[in-house]
Design a protein around this motif. Structure first.
Motif, mmCIF file in Angstrom:
data_model
loop_
_atom_site.group_PDB
_atom_site.id
_atom_site.type_symbol
_atom_site.label_atom_id
_atom_site.label_comp_id
_atom_site.label_asym_id
_atom_site.label_seq_id
_atom_site.Cartn_x
_atom_site.Cartn_y
_atom_site.Cartn_z
ATOM 1 N N ARG A 54 0.990 -0.879 8.046
ATOM 2 C CA ARG A 54 1.981 -1.948 8.154
ATOM 3 C C ARG A 54 1.305 -3.274 8.532
ATOM 4 O O ARG A 54 1.726 -4.346 8.083
ATOM 5 C CB ARG A 54 3.050 -1.576 9.190
ATOM 6 C CG ARG A 54 4.054 -0.556 8.666
ATOM 7 C CD ARG A 54 4.880 0.069 9.787
ATOM 8 N NE ARG A 54 5.625 -0.919 10.562
ATOM 9 C CZ ARG A 54 6.803 -1.427 10.191
ATOM 10 N NH1 ARG A 54 7.358 -1.060 9.040
ATOM 11 N NH2 ARG A 54 7.437 -2.308 10.959
ATOM 12 N N ALA A 55 0.281 -3.215 9.345
ATOM 13 C CA ALA A 55 -0.450 -4.430 9.698
ATOM 14 C C ALA A 55 -1.110 -5.043 8.462
ATOM 15 O O ALA A 55 -1.136 -6.269 8.293
ATOM 16 C CB ALA A 55 -1.499 -4.121 10.767
ATOM 17 N N VAL A 56 -1.632 -4.198 7.581
ATOM 18 C CA VAL A 56 -2.224 -4.695 6.338
ATOM 19 C C VAL A 56 -1.137 -5.305 5.461
ATOM 20 O O VAL A 56 -1.337 -6.370 4.850
ATOM 21 C CB VAL A 56 -2.959 -3.566 5.594
ATOM 22 C CG1 VAL A 56 -3.420 -4.032 4.215
ATOM 23 C CG2 VAL A 56 -4.147 -3.075 6.409
ATOM 24 N N LYS B 284 -0.952 0.674 1.631
ATOM 25 C CA LYS B 284 -1.041 2.115 1.894
ATOM 26 C C LYS B 284 -2.476 2.621 1.704
ATOM 27 O O LYS B 284 -2.985 3.399 2.507
ATOM 28 C CB LYS B 284 -0.090 2.854 0.963
ATOM 29 C CG LYS B 284 -0.037 4.350 1.176
ATOM 30 C CD LYS B 284 1.000 4.988 0.252
ATOM 31 C CE LYS B 284 1.094 6.485 0.472
ATOM 32 N NZ LYS B 284 2.113 7.101 -0.417
ATOM 33 N N ARG B 285 -3.148 2.138 0.653
ATOM 34 C CA ARG B 285 -4.486 2.643 0.341
ATOM 35 C C ARG B 285 -5.594 1.843 1.026
ATOM 36 O O ARG B 285 -6.708 2.344 1.192
ATOM 37 C CB ARG B 285 -4.710 2.624 -1.169
ATOM 38 C CG ARG B 285 -3.744 3.502 -1.935
ATOM 39 C CD ARG B 285 -4.252 3.746 -3.331
ATOM 40 N NE ARG B 285 -3.269 4.371 -4.186
ATOM 41 C CZ ARG B 285 -3.527 4.809 -5.408
ATOM 42 N NH1 ARG B 285 -4.756 4.673 -5.901
ATOM 43 N NH2 ARG B 285 -2.582 5.357 -6.136
ATOM 44 N N ARG B 286 -5.335 0.580 1.347
ATOM 45 C CA ARG B 286 -6.298 -0.290 2.039
ATOM 46 C C ARG B 286 -7.676 -0.284 1.373
ATOM 47 O O ARG B 286 -8.680 0.080 2.008
ATOM 48 C CB ARG B 286 -6.399 0.114 3.512
ATOM 49 C CG ARG B 286 -5.142 -0.159 4.300
ATOM 50 C CD ARG B 286 -5.248 0.326 5.725
ATOM 51 N NE ARG B 286 -5.215 1.782 5.784
ATOM 52 C CZ ARG B 286 -5.394 2.504 6.880
ATOM 53 N NH1 ARG B 286 -5.629 1.892 8.025
ATOM 54 N NH2 ARG B 286 -5.343 3.812 6.845
ATOM 55 N N PRO B 287 -7.746 -0.665 0.111
ATOM 56 C CA PRO B 287 -9.030 -0.630 -0.601
ATOM 57 C C PRO B 287 -10.040 -1.608 0.006
ATOM 58 O O PRO B 287 -9.701 -2.732 0.360
ATOM 59 C CB PRO B 287 -8.654 -1.050 -2.026
ATOM 60 C CG PRO B 287 -7.417 -1.884 -1.850
ATOM 61 C CD PRO B 287 -6.672 -1.244 -0.714
ATOM 62 N N LEU C 196 2.097 -4.539 -3.587
ATOM 63 C CA LEU C 196 1.664 -4.935 -2.239
ATOM 64 C C LEU C 196 1.738 -3.748 -1.280
ATOM 65 O O LEU C 196 0.802 -3.505 -0.499
ATOM 66 C CB LEU C 196 2.524 -6.090 -1.744
ATOM 67 C CG LEU C 196 2.142 -6.733 -0.406
ATOM 68 C CD1 LEU C 196 2.590 -8.196 -0.376
ATOM 69 C CD2 LEU C 196 2.758 -6.003 0.788
ATOM 70 N N VAL C 197 2.841 -3.016 -1.319
ATOM 71 C CA VAL C 197 2.992 -1.867 -0.416
ATOM 72 C C VAL C 197 1.959 -0.796 -0.734
ATOM 73 O O VAL C 197 1.387 -0.173 0.176
ATOM 74 C CB VAL C 197 4.423 -1.307 -0.516
ATOM 75 C CG1 VAL C 197 4.556 -0.002 0.275
ATOM 76 C CG2 VAL C 197 5.436 -2.330 0.000
#
Length: 390
Positions: free
Chosen positions: A217-219, A252-255, A247-248
């Motif tokens: 969520r912070a990302v 979620k994956r934070r590449p 965006l979500v």
């Protein structure tokens, strides 16, 4: 500093003398971060003008245009500002002119208190109330293109030419019905509308954002902020920078690399080429933010047993709206009724919904609470109408 046009000064002075200003705007929102104000049409009462109304079409795209005299007028509580379906107009004027808009009378809002259907268009309402028929021909047009054609200017003038006449007819009918105060109360809510975009609210409305863990969520929150700045600086629609669903998924994956980013669906080659590095950088900044916990307080989910109660409540509200010759939409929405029923089921405090406030509470709100508490009942009367009994 631009020189104040004498036309603008004259209109502002006349509005203060008569205590009323009709106003409409034309704008372009397509392909932009926020709509561009392209025209401002104003009308004031003037015995020397044809039909007793002076209309001016003002061009805010001209470098010489200075709105200060009119900006002061629309913020003056002593001058009534008349619009039709003016939510977008008010938001635009507040942002572009840097002013408040006070003492609003919106003819579309007011029409609902005169027994007209909700969201009635200007042409239809004007025809019903005054018999005046407009011949619209330039509604879908490039208002940001210059020079304007005679047809465009004529169209723009017509939007305010009869607005004060319509207002007189509406206010006269509402005064006879004892509803003018109700209509004015409803119009006051428009004074606070804005098209400013709040990143926290946008974040909270993201699809499936509560399915993310706090670090994700912070990302997502960082990506929202980056997307807003990018869209604003480039004057581009927000979804064209990065759609919500993508965006979500990125959050979620934070590449951590372009290669990982390219594996996420919803990101086309153009987005990856132009903004891929910026997205990866925003993800990294989001990793460094404090985690954002999921909202602890959530609205209780609807119960299957609520449906009959909501239908019963709606029957009462519709009956009272019909008797009062009010648009039903002015009194309640299904979401309002759901919150009322849920609060009663949960034995919670009265929810903060419009149906239970102000003139609505007097007209139907208290009676609705008694019905749902079992202290009133509904039946079909001899005239096939809904009757309420203790």
């Amino acid at each position: 500093m631009a020189t104040v046009d004498t036309t603008v000064t004259d209109i502002a002075q006349r509005a203060r003398e008569t205590g009323r200003l009709g106003i409409d705007t034309e704008f372009m929102g397509e392909g932009r971060y926020r709509p561009l104000l392209c025209l401002v049409q104003v009308a004031v009462e003037d015995d020397d003008a044809e039909g007793g109304v002076r209309v001016e079409v003002l061009d805010p795209l001209q470098d010489s245009f200075d709105p200060r005299p009119l900006a002061d007028v629309v913020a003056d509580p002593e001058v009534e500002i008349v619009l039709h379906a003016g939510r977008q107009d008010v938001a635009l004027l507040r942002r572009v002119w840097g002013t408040d808009v006070c003492n609003i009378f919106d003819t579309q809002v007011a029409a609902g208190f005169a027994g007209r259907r909700a969201q009635l268009g200007y042409e239809a309402l004007l025809s019903e109330m005054t018999g005046v028929r407009l011949r619209k021909s330039a509604s879908f047009t490039r208002w940001d293109a210059r020079p304007l054609s005679e047809e465009q200017v004529r169209y723009a003038r017509e939007d305010v030419l009869h607005l004060l006449q319509l207002t007189d007819a509406l206010q006269g009918e509402l005064a006879e019905r004892g509803r003018l105060g109700w209509a004015r109360e409803e119009c006051r809510a428009l004074e606070g509308v804005s098209d400013e975009r709040d990143a926290d609210q946008i974040f909270a409305r993201l699809p499936r954002v509560n399915s993310l863990d706090p670090a994700q969520r912070a990302v997502a929150r960082e990506l929202v902020e980056w997307r807003e700045i990018t869209a604003r600086d480039g004057d581009r629609p927000v979804p064209s920078v990065l759609p919500d669903a993508a965006l979500v998924e990125v959050a979620k994956r934070r590449p951590a690399s372009l290669e990982r980013l390219a594996q996420i669906r919803g990101l086309n080659d153009g987005t990856l080429r132009r903004r891929g590095q910026a997205i990866v950088a925003a993800v990294q900044r989001g990793r460094e933010r404090d985690p954002i916990p999921t909202d602890g307080v959530r609205t209780p989910p609807p119960d299957p047993g609520d449906a009959p109660l909501i239908a019963l409540a709606e029957a009462l509200v519709r009956a009272r709206a019909s008797e009062a010759e009010l648009a039903y939409e002015l009194l309640a929405a299904r979401a309002d009724l759901q919150r009322i029923v849920t609060a009663l089921r949960e034995d919670a405090a009265e929810p903060d919904v419009r149906t239970l406030q102000g003139w609505r509470r007097e007209l139907v709100g208290l009676e609705l609470l008694e019905l749902l508490a079992g202290r009133r009942s509904l039946r079909v009367g001899p005239e096939r109408n809904i009757e309420v009994s203790p």
